[in-house]
Write an enzyme that holds these catalytic residues in place. Structure first.
Site, mmCIF file in Angstrom:
data_model
loop_
_atom_site.group_PDB
_atom_site.id
_atom_site.type_symbol
_atom_site.label_atom_id
_atom_site.label_comp_id
_atom_site.label_asym_id
_atom_site.label_seq_id
_atom_site.Cartn_x
_atom_site.Cartn_y
_atom_site.Cartn_z
ATOM 1 N N SER A 81 0.865 -1.186 0.000
ATOM 2 C CA SER A 81 0.000 0.000 0.000
ATOM 3 C C SER A 81 0.897 1.230 0.000
ATOM 4 O O SER A 81 1.977 1.212 0.606
ATOM 5 C CB SER A 81 -0.874 0.012 1.256
ATOM 6 O OG SER A 81 -1.440 1.304 1.461
ATOM 7 N N TYR A 140 -2.111 -1.629 10.215
ATOM 8 C CA TYR A 140 -2.145 -1.971 8.784
ATOM 9 C C TYR A 140 -0.886 -1.472 8.083
ATOM 10 O O TYR A 140 -0.254 -2.205 7.312
ATOM 11 C CB TYR A 140 -3.399 -1.339 8.178
ATOM 12 C CG TYR A 140 -3.537 -1.414 6.677
ATOM 13 C CD1 TYR A 140 -4.215 -2.472 6.084
ATOM 14 C CD2 TYR A 140 -3.043 -0.404 5.847
ATOM 15 C CE1 TYR A 140 -4.378 -2.528 4.695
ATOM 16 C CE2 TYR A 140 -3.199 -0.454 4.468
ATOM 17 C CZ TYR A 140 -3.871 -1.515 3.896
ATOM 18 O OH TYR A 140 -4.035 -1.562 2.533
HETATM 19 P P1 NAD Z 1 -11.422 -5.696 0.135
HETATM 20 O O1 NAD Z 1 -11.625 -5.552 1.602
HETATM 21 O O2 NAD Z 1 -12.436 -5.147 -0.781
HETATM 22 O O3 NAD Z 1 -11.193 -7.235 -0.200
HETATM 23 C C1 NAD Z 1 -10.308 -7.992 0.551
HETATM 24 C C2 NAD Z 1 -10.621 -9.465 0.359
HETATM 25 O O4 NAD Z 1 -9.738 -10.208 1.216
HETATM 26 C C3 NAD Z 1 -12.058 -9.822 0.760
HETATM 27 O O5 NAD Z 1 -12.668 -10.591 -0.261
HETATM 28 C C4 NAD Z 1 -11.861 -10.637 2.039
HETATM 29 O O6 NAD Z 1 -12.845 -11.643 2.227
HETATM 30 C C5 NAD Z 1 -10.478 -11.238 1.826
HETATM 31 N N1 NAD Z 1 -9.892 -11.665 3.091
HETATM 32 C C6 NAD Z 1 -9.889 -11.009 4.277
HETATM 33 N N2 NAD Z 1 -9.337 -11.755 5.230
HETATM 34 C C7 NAD Z 1 -8.960 -12.921 4.636
HETATM 35 C C8 NAD Z 1 -8.344 -14.112 5.104
HETATM 36 N N3 NAD Z 1 -8.029 -14.272 6.406
HETATM 37 N N4 NAD Z 1 -8.094 -15.111 4.232
HETATM 38 C C9 NAD Z 1 -8.449 -14.977 2.931
HETATM 39 N N5 NAD Z 1 -9.049 -13.887 2.431
HETATM 40 C C10 NAD Z 1 -9.302 -12.869 3.281
HETATM 41 O O7 NAD Z 1 -9.947 -5.118 -0.156
HETATM 42 P P2 NAD Z 1 -9.373 -4.248 -1.367
HETATM 43 O O8 NAD Z 1 -9.638 -2.843 -1.070
HETATM 44 O O9 NAD Z 1 -9.740 -4.835 -2.673
HETATM 45 O O10 NAD Z 1 -7.809 -4.504 -1.121
HETATM 46 C C11 NAD Z 1 -7.112 -5.550 -1.782
HETATM 47 C C12 NAD Z 1 -5.664 -5.432 -1.430
HETATM 48 O O11 NAD Z 1 -5.178 -4.162 -1.810
HETATM 49 C C13 NAD Z 1 -5.373 -5.553 0.066
HETATM 50 O O12 NAD Z 1 -4.131 -6.195 0.242
HETATM 51 C C14 NAD Z 1 -5.297 -4.114 0.503
HETATM 52 O O13 NAD Z 1 -4.516 -3.967 1.677
HETATM 53 C C15 NAD Z 1 -4.621 -3.502 -0.699
HETATM 54 N N6 NAD Z 1 -4.827 -2.072 -0.824
HETATM 55 C C16 NAD Z 1 -6.076 -1.547 -0.901
HETATM 56 C C17 NAD Z 1 -6.222 -0.173 -1.019
HETATM 57 C C18 NAD Z 1 -7.574 0.455 -1.124
HETATM 58 O O14 NAD Z 1 -7.656 1.674 -0.929
HETATM 59 N N7 NAD Z 1 -8.621 -0.292 -1.431
HETATM 60 C C19 NAD Z 1 -5.104 0.658 -1.057
HETATM 61 C C20 NAD Z 1 -3.843 0.078 -0.981
HETATM 62 C C21 NAD Z 1 -3.716 -1.278 -0.850
HETATM 63 C C1 4PL Z 2 -3.670 6.563 0.978
HETATM 64 O O1 4PL Z 2 -4.168 1.077 1.729
HETATM 65 O O2 4PL Z 2 -3.102 3.752 0.821
HETATM 66 C C2 4PL Z 2 -6.568 4.974 2.636
HETATM 67 C C3 4PL Z 2 -7.006 2.471 3.037
HETATM 68 N N1 4PL Z 2 -5.699 5.899 2.110
HETATM 69 O O3 4PL Z 2 -6.161 1.359 2.698
HETATM 70 C C4 4PL Z 2 -5.055 1.817 2.080
HETATM 71 C C5 4PL Z 2 -4.560 5.494 1.530
HETATM 72 C C6 4PL Z 2 -6.259 3.646 2.565
HETATM 73 C C7 4PL Z 2 -4.220 4.149 1.422
HETATM 74 C C8 4PL Z 2 -5.110 3.235 1.982
#
Ligand code: NAD
Ligand code: 4PL
Length: 247
Positions: A140, A153
């Site tokens: 992230s 996180y």
């Molecule tokens: P989301 O919450 O929409 O989806 C996450 C998925 O992970 C869900 O389907 C959930 O059921 C699954 N999950 C949770 N715990 C689990 C476990 N113990 N075992 C297996 N699966 C599990 O998340 P997202 O926003 O699509 O994020 C996806 C990835 O991208 C994550 O690694 C998140 O940290 C990263 N990320 C997201 C953002 C954002 O702003 N959305 C930003 C930076 C990084």
């Molecule tokens: C900039 O990884 O990278 C909110 C929530 N804002 O999960 C993230 C920023 C979120 C981020 C993220």
């Protein structure tokens, strides 16, 4: 493009959001994809809708060693090898520092960091047998920005970046690459369930390129690092955030 013809991939967190989007892309480019998620019904539905007809779904808790081992056994049973691992499963919390308990810290570390380790441990063992592998861990850009209300996180994602560098060294001799993609705030089902959903305007102000991040904006970088032609790139971290962080 058909960059993943003949390749076998596991994507964790594939029931929704960024995980589902990259699983769908790998499927549409020819990979046999195992959609893995703790939400078993969610991955069943996603795999059914995937292009190519070679997708499978496995319910798996990435924080549980037995569950992770069973997932890899299922993939080997179905396809006999593993080429690509995308670790996208994570808990995306919103907890102010003064409310953060050790229990909550551990809950997030168990899935985000322990889960990444357990998946890499099992997957690298299988990849080693083929002398080929692509691991892409979703970190992230919050690890560079120090984003508020998610200190645990941010720590877990910083761990993923550092772990990825070390693992790249460990696995280089087996021609397995390990890289991190660092998305900025992205509009997903997970984010919509937290107050992070109200941060898009603030984040947009910091971006070099304006607009709202969606999973499709993150997918191309992940797919490239997961492809054969990225063979000369390992141990790297790539921010995919419209230029929010520039260092
Ligand atoms: P989301 O919450 O929409 O989806 C996450 C998925 O992970 C869900 O389907 C959930 O059921 C699954 N999950 C949770 N715990 C689990 C476990 N113990 N075992 C297996 N699966 C599990 O998340 P997202 O926003 O699509 O994020 C996806 C990835 O991208 C994550 O690694 C998140 O940290 C990263 N990320 C997201 C953002 C954002 O702003 N959305 C930003 C930076 C990084
Ligand atoms: C900039 O990884 O990278 C909110 C929530 N804002 O999960 C993230 C920023 C979120 C981020 C993220």
């Amino acid at each position: 493009m058909n960059r993943f013809e003949g390749r076998v991939a596991i994507v964790t967190g594939a029931a929704q959001g960024i995980g589902r989007a990259i699983a769908d892309r790998l499927s549409s480019e020819g990979a046999a994809v195992c959609y893995a998620d703790i939400n078993g019904a969610g991955v069943e539905a996603a795999a059914k809708e995937a292009d190519g007809g070679r997708a499978m779904a496995v319910a798996c808790d990435v924080g549980e060693p037995d569950s992770v081992e069973a997932l890899h056994r299922d993939v080997i049973g179905a396809h006999g090898k593993l080429d690509v691992l995308i670790n996208a499963a994570a808990i995306v919390p919103f907890v102010p520092w003064n409310e953060l308990t050790f229990e909550e810290w551990r809950r997030v570390m168990r899935v985000n960091l322990d889960g990444c380790y357990l998946m890499c441990r099992e997957a690298s063992e299988l990849m080693r047998a083929n002398n080929y592998g692509r691991i892409v861990n979703i970190a992230s850009n919050s690890i560079f920005a120090g984003t508020p209300n998610m200190a645990h996180y941010v720590a877990s994602k910083g761990g993923i970046l550092a772990f990825g560098r070390a693992l790249a060294t460990e696995l280089g001799g087996d021609t397995i690459t390990v890289n991190s993609v660092c998305p900025g705030l992205t509009d997903t089902e997970g984010v919509q369930q937290t107050p992070h959903k109200d941060a898009f305007d603030f984040v947009e102000m910091l971006q070099a390129i304006k607009g709202r991040g969606v999973p499709q904006h993150i997918v191309p970088a992940i797919a490239f690092l997961a492809s054969e032609e990225a063979h000369w790139i390992t141990g790297q971290a790539l921010a995919v955030d419209a230029g929010m962080i520039r260092w």
